[in-house]
Write an enzyme that holds these catalytic residues in place. Structure first.
Site, PDB file in Angstrom:
ATOM      1  N   LYS A 181       0.861  -1.189   0.000  1.00 55.90           N
ATOM      2  CA  LYS A 181       0.000   0.000   0.000  1.00 55.90           C
ATOM      3  C   LYS A 181       0.896   1.237   0.000  1.00 55.90           C
ATOM      4  O   LYS A 181       1.468   1.606   1.021  1.00 55.90           O
ATOM      5  CB  LYS A 181      -0.912   0.034   1.225  1.00 55.90           C
ATOM      6  CG  LYS A 181      -1.847   1.252   1.233  1.00 55.90           C
ATOM      7  CD  LYS A 181      -1.894   1.894   2.604  1.00 55.90           C
ATOM      8  CE  LYS A 181      -2.528   3.249   2.609  1.00 55.90           C
ATOM      9  NZ  LYS A 181      -1.926   4.250   1.722  1.00 55.90           N
ATOM     10  N   GLY A 234       6.531   5.849   8.207  1.00 57.10           N
ATOM     11  CA  GLY A 234       5.596   6.965   8.277  1.00 57.10           C
ATOM     12  C   GLY A 234       5.693   7.660   9.617  1.00 57.10           C
ATOM     13  O   GLY A 234       6.720   7.615  10.293  1.00 57.10           O
ATOM     14  N   SER A 235       4.604   8.279  10.024  1.00 53.49           N
ATOM     15  CA  SER A 235       4.591   9.078  11.241  1.00 53.49           C
ATOM     16  C   SER A 235       4.579   8.204  12.493  1.00 53.49           C
ATOM     17  O   SER A 235       4.157   7.045  12.467  1.00 53.49           O
ATOM     18  CB  SER A 235       3.361   9.989  11.263  1.00 53.49           C
ATOM     19  OG  SER A 235       2.180   9.224  11.474  1.00 53.49           O
ATOM     20  N   ASN A 236       5.019   8.794  13.608  1.00 47.88           N
ATOM     21  CA  ASN A 236       5.029   8.063  14.874  1.00 47.88           C
ATOM     22  C   ASN A 236       3.635   7.670  15.319  1.00 47.88           C
ATOM     23  O   ASN A 236       3.406   6.541  15.791  1.00 47.88           O
ATOM     24  CB  ASN A 236       5.699   8.915  15.962  1.00 47.88           C
ATOM     25  CG  ASN A 236       7.202   8.885  15.853  1.00 47.88           C
ATOM     26  OD1 ASN A 236       7.760   9.269  14.831  1.00 47.88           O
ATOM     27  ND2 ASN A 236       7.878   8.421  16.884  1.00 47.88           N
ATOM     28  N   GLN A 237       2.696   8.588  15.195  1.00 48.16           N
ATOM     29  CA  GLN A 237       1.341   8.316  15.652  1.00 48.16           C
ATOM     30  C   GLN A 237       0.736   7.121  14.920  1.00 48.16           C
ATOM     31  O   GLN A 237       0.200   6.198  15.548  1.00 48.16           O
ATOM     32  CB  GLN A 237       0.459   9.554  15.446  1.00 48.16           C
ATOM     33  CG  GLN A 237      -0.980   9.363  15.895  1.00 48.16           C
ATOM     34  CD  GLN A 237      -1.839  10.597  15.641  1.00 48.16           C
ATOM     35  OE1 GLN A 237      -1.335  11.617  15.175  1.00 48.16           O
ATOM     36  NE2 GLN A 237      -3.112  10.506  15.945  1.00 48.16           N
ATOM     37  N   VAL A 238       0.836   7.114  13.602  1.00 46.65           N
ATOM     38  CA  VAL A 238       0.278   6.009  12.823  1.00 46.65           C
ATOM     39  C   VAL A 238       1.083   4.742  13.049  1.00 46.65           C
ATOM     40  O   VAL A 238       0.520   3.653  13.183  1.00 46.65           O
ATOM     41  CB  VAL A 238       0.227   6.388  11.334  1.00 46.65           C
ATOM     42  CG1 VAL A 238      -0.254   5.206  10.493  1.00 46.65           C
ATOM     43  CG2 VAL A 238      -0.691   7.582  11.113  1.00 46.65           C
ATOM     44  N   GLY A 239       2.402   4.876  13.098  1.00 39.50           N
ATOM     45  CA  GLY A 239       3.245   3.702  13.282  1.00 39.50           C
ATOM     46  C   GLY A 239       2.956   2.958  14.570  1.00 39.50           C
ATOM     47  O   GLY A 239       2.881   1.723  14.589  1.00 39.50           O
ATOM     48  N   GLU A 256       9.544   2.253  10.887  1.00 37.43           N
ATOM     49  CA  GLU A 256      10.551   3.312  10.752  1.00 37.43           C
ATOM     50  C   GLU A 256       9.771   4.614  10.749  1.00 37.43           C
ATOM     51  O   GLU A 256       8.934   4.855   9.880  1.00 37.43           O
ATOM     52  CB  GLU A 256      11.354   3.140   9.458  1.00 37.43           C
ATOM     53  CG  GLU A 256      12.660   3.920   9.443  1.00 37.43           C
ATOM     54  CD  GLU A 256      12.472   5.392   9.149  1.00 37.43           C
ATOM     55  OE1 GLU A 256      12.659   6.209  10.090  1.00 37.43           O
ATOM     56  OE2 GLU A 256      12.132   5.737   8.018  1.00 37.43           O
ATOM     57  N   CYS A 290      13.156  11.729   6.581  1.00 37.29           N
ATOM     58  CA  CYS A 290      13.182  11.382   8.007  1.00 37.29           C
ATOM     59  C   CYS A 290      14.570  11.596   8.590  1.00 37.29           C
ATOM     60  O   CYS A 290      14.722  11.765   9.804  1.00 37.29           O
ATOM     61  CB  CYS A 290      12.707   9.955   8.224  1.00 37.29           C
ATOM     62  SG  CYS A 290      13.622   8.724   7.288  1.00 37.29           S
ATOM     63  N   GLN A 337       0.917  19.585   4.062  1.00 35.08           N
ATOM     64  CA  GLN A 337       2.289  19.613   4.557  1.00 35.08           C
ATOM     65  C   GLN A 337       2.812  21.045   4.630  1.00 35.08           C
ATOM     66  O   GLN A 337       3.504  21.419   5.578  1.00 35.08           O
ATOM     67  CB  GLN A 337       3.191  18.758   3.668  1.00 35.08           C
ATOM     68  CG  GLN A 337       4.597  18.558   4.206  1.00 35.08           C
ATOM     69  CD  GLN A 337       4.605  17.903   5.577  1.00 35.08           C
ATOM     70  OE1 GLN A 337       3.791  17.037   5.875  1.00 35.08           O
ATOM     71  NE2 GLN A 337       5.522  18.328   6.424  1.00 35.08           N
ATOM     72  N   GLU A 391       9.262  16.877  15.036  1.00 37.63           N
ATOM     73  CA  GLU A 391       9.640  16.773  13.630  1.00 37.63           C
ATOM     74  C   GLU A 391       8.769  17.705  12.791  1.00 37.63           C
ATOM     75  O   GLU A 391       7.541  17.672  12.876  1.00 37.63           O
ATOM     76  CB  GLU A 391       9.479  15.332  13.143  1.00 37.63           C
ATOM     77  CG  GLU A 391       9.968  15.116  11.727  1.00 37.63           C
ATOM     78  CD  GLU A 391       9.876  13.667  11.295  1.00 37.63           C
ATOM     79  OE1 GLU A 391      10.827  13.173  10.663  1.00 37.63           O
ATOM     80  OE2 GLU A 391       8.849  13.019  11.584  1.00 37.63           O
TER      81      GLU A 391
END
Length: 488
Positions: A181, A234-239, A256, A290, A337, A391
């Site tokens: 995806k 991707g982002s920390n929240q989603v990860g 990551e 990143c 963004q 970030e």
């Protein structure tokens, strides 16, 4: 319904060896961040039904793919690499239009994708285990590696060729089948990469691509019982949400995520080298890496000299359309963004940082239909400020002044992230202290923070990753399991 790839800019899901429209009959239109009047293409807005078909296809093809020799699997990767190399201009042009990366960088990333494919094709003939002495003199004991099975791959928009390839290629060569995806914002570019695999004749079901919203397809992959492992960037929240979902059902995951990467400029540094590397590491790709340099920690003795040279060069950066060969920095990848970066700049000003240059959305005939922002530099930044801790993912540098290297290292480590870091110094003792004390998965000496070679392990510490490593031969640690064999 199976379809051929259309010429009208419509890109379909790739499931079980066929290009298919989504069951939703809905699509998403991608426009260029350089010029929103430029429609790059249309991708599918997929549903869980589409994901289920892709996962079932990957599961069905898993056994036959695993039973091929590594050399046989490698042949498909070599062929895909040749096709991607032949199409490098087409793919790079699409990438530049779709996510705003400069054309030169887009060509470089596509060439890197070719190299990654060939590197992992070579893994098909490398060792997969060890012979271990047994306490039984009549026994043979050894290890081998077996694939996870079906692997889910979720990739971001900032490297729409390199990251899908550096996850997919090792998954395939080690015997897994894949459901990919890509980020919706870069799905047209990723579809062109998948076309290379399809045209290379990869067996039906081995590699599948499903496009759509992360909340539907990404979360659906995390929850899917037939997806044995999931690798995410991707982002920390989603990860973290992805990791918790995979863990809850007993799957394997690799994350990551973000970075807040420092560069330390010691008093004995080559200032010109440090300035050029700081600009390249922090502002190239519009800061959307990143591993991008975000915090610049400079010793007092050279602070003013470094700052003056940095500002002079930053002010001369050519910002413009990503397809213009004179452009050094393109637009932010999306309006969202751009607005995020602008909000961080406003926070920096409100919290007391001093804006040295930039900080505004660019306007005028060449900018009004895109998401352009000025390269931005703050000074007087303290560690409790938001722009020193979170970030930004934009071309924003925060200058921070210190008296000693020890103070600089303490400041560099005083964040939640630990992805990459660099130092500029001529003193071997300072280099060694930095290497020993820096809490980051990638440390670089006299080089920019935003750089990693494809044959080397890559990943972060602290909140930057799930503590696994991608790329190089380290990739097999995630994509395979060790099986210990005892023969009497």
């Amino acid at each position: 319904m199976a379809l051929q790839t259309a010429n009208a800019g419509i890109h379909y899901n790739f499931i079980n060896g066929e290009w298919c429209a989504s069951s939703s009959n809905q699509t998403i239109t991608n426009v260029s961040p350089s010029n929103t009047k430029d429609v790059v293409g249309v991708v599918q807005k997929s549903t869980l039904e589409d994901l289920n078909q892709a996962a079932a296809s990957a599961k069905e093809s898993e056994k036959a793919w695993r039973k091929l020799t590594g050399n046989e699997r490698a042949a498909f990767l070599y062929k895909a690499a040749d096709l991607l190399e032949d199409r490098i201009d087409e793919v790079a042009n699409c990438m530049a239009r779709e996510m705003g990366k400069s054309l030169g960088e887009s060509k470089g990333e596509t060439a890197r994708g070719v190299a990654i494919l060939r590197y992992y094709a070579g893994e098909g003939l490398r060792e997969v285990g060890d012979v271990i002495p047994s306490t039984d003199p009549d026994a043979l004991m050894f290890t081998t590696r077996v694939p996870l099975g079906v692997v889910g791959v979720i990739t971001p928009w900032n490297f729409p060729v390199a990251i899908p390839i550096w996850k997919t290629a090792p998954a395939l060569i080690y015997g897994n089948t894949v459901v990919l995806k890509p980020a919706t914002e870069a799905a047209v570019t990723c579809a062109k990469v998948i076309e290379c695999f399809a045209d290379a004749g990869i067996p039906a079901g081995v590699l599948n691509m499903v496009t759509g919203r992360g909340a539907v397809i990404g979360q659906g992959m995390a929850d899917h019982s037939d997806i044995n492992g999931l690798t995410f960037t991707g982002s920390n929240q989603v990860g973290k949400q992805i990791g918790q979902s995979v863990l809850a059902r007993g799957g394997k995951y690799q994350l990551e995520m973000g970075g807040k990467n420092p560069v330390i400029v010691a008093s004995d540094a080559d200032i010109d080298l440090a300035v050029d590397a700081t600009i390249s590491g922090g502002i190239r790709s519009t800061g959307q890496k990143c591993t991008a340099t975000s915090r610049v920690i400079i010793q007092n003795e050279i602070y003013e000299q470094f700052k003056d040279k940095l500002i002079q060069k930053v002010k001369n950066i050519k910002v413009g359309d990503s397809l213009d060969e004179e452009t050094w920095m393109g637009p932010s990848a999306s309006e969202g963004q751009l607005n995020t970066v602008l909000s961080y700049i406003e926070k920096g000003k409100r919290e007391g940082a001093f804006l040295l240059t930039g900080g505004e959305r660019l306007s005028g005939p060449e900018y009004d239909h895109g998401f352009y922002i000025e390269p931005t530099v703050f000074e007087g930044v303290t560690n409790e400020m938001t722009i020193a801790q979170e970030e930004i993912f934009g071309p924003v540098l925060a200058l921070m002044k210190v008296d000693t290297l020890e103070e600089g290292l303490k400041l560099a480590n005083d964040v939640d992230y630990g992805l990459s870091a660099s130092i500029f110094t001529k003193d071997i003792r300072k280099m060694l202290e930095f290497i020993e004390e820096m809490e980051a998965g990638l440390v670089r000496v006299n080089a920019e923070s935003a750089g990693v070679e494809l044959q080397a392990p890559f990943g972060g510490m602290k909140q930057s990753s799930s503590h696994s490593r991608e790329q190089g031969q380290a990739a097999k640690e995630f994509f395979t399991s060790i099986k210990t064999v005892f023969i009497k």
